[in-house]
Design a protein around this motif. Structure first.
Motif, PDB file in Angstrom:
ATOM      1  N   THR A 245       0.826  -1.207   0.000  1.00 20.63           N
ATOM      2  CA  THR A 245       0.000   0.000   0.000  1.00 20.63           C
ATOM      3  C   THR A 245       0.860   1.257   0.000  1.00 20.63           C
TER       4      THR A 245
ATOM      5  N   GLY B   5      -4.554  -0.776  -7.532  1.00 19.11           N
ATOM      6  CA  GLY B   5      -3.242  -1.345  -7.814  1.00 19.11           C
ATOM      7  C   GLY B   5      -3.106  -2.697  -7.146  1.00 19.11           C
TER       8      GLY B   5
ATOM      9  N   LEU C 294      -5.490   4.538  -9.193  1.00 21.57           N
ATOM     10  CA  LEU C 294      -4.230   3.800  -9.136  1.00 21.57           C
ATOM     11  C   LEU C 294      -3.970   3.291  -7.728  1.00 21.57           C
ATOM     12  N   PHE C 295      -4.229   4.121  -6.734  1.00 18.93           N
ATOM     13  CA  PHE C 295      -4.005   3.719  -5.344  1.00 18.93           C
ATOM     14  C   PHE C 295      -4.984   2.628  -4.904  1.00 18.93           C
TER      15      PHE C 295
ATOM     16  N   TRP D 181       3.560   5.968  -5.651  1.00 20.44           N
ATOM     17  CA  TRP D 181       3.400   6.072  -7.099  1.00 20.44           C
ATOM     18  C   TRP D 181       2.174   6.892  -7.486  1.00 20.44           C
ATOM     19  N   SER D 182       1.157   6.902  -6.656  1.00 22.60           N
ATOM     20  CA  SER D 182      -0.006   7.746  -6.920  1.00 22.60           C
ATOM     21  C   SER D 182       0.372   9.217  -6.849  1.00 22.60           C
TER      22      SER D 182
ATOM     23  N   TRP E 213       2.134   1.938  -3.495  1.00 15.36           N
ATOM     24  CA  TRP E 213       1.096   2.472  -4.374  1.00 15.36           C
ATOM     25  C   TRP E 213       0.768   3.922  -4.032  1.00 15.36           C
TER      26      TRP E 213
ATOM     27  N   ARG F 176      -2.091  -5.677  -4.941  1.00 15.82           N
ATOM     28  CA  ARG F 176      -1.384  -5.823  -3.669  1.00 15.82           C
ATOM     29  C   ARG F 176      -0.757  -7.208  -3.604  1.00 15.82           C
TER      30      ARG F 176
END
Length: 66
Positions: A7, A53, A49-50, A13-14, A10, A55
């Motif tokens: 998490t 994505g 995206l968050f 990256w978000s 992500w 996991r």
């Protein structure tokens, strides 16, 4: 295919995608559409995206599938 990340990864990256989206918008799109529209689009993309994505699979899930 997107890699399986935690998490926190992500979330990182978000945020990066949100910033990149704004730079892209400022360079190419702002002449035609105001920045606030890009902010809404970038926020929506970052949230998707968050949230969606992939996991990493936990041990319990792997054992339950067998």
């Amino acid at each position: 295919m997107l890699p399986r990340m935690s998490t926190g990864d992500w979330f990182f990256w978000s945020i990066l995608s949100w910033i990149f989206f704004h730079f892209f918008w400022l360079k190419f799109v702002e002449k035609f559409v105001p920045l606030w529209v890009g902010t809404i689009a970038a926020t929506g993309f970052a949230l998707l995206l968050f949230k969606y994505g992939p996991r990493p699979m936990e041990e319990e899930e792997e054992e339950g599938e067998e």
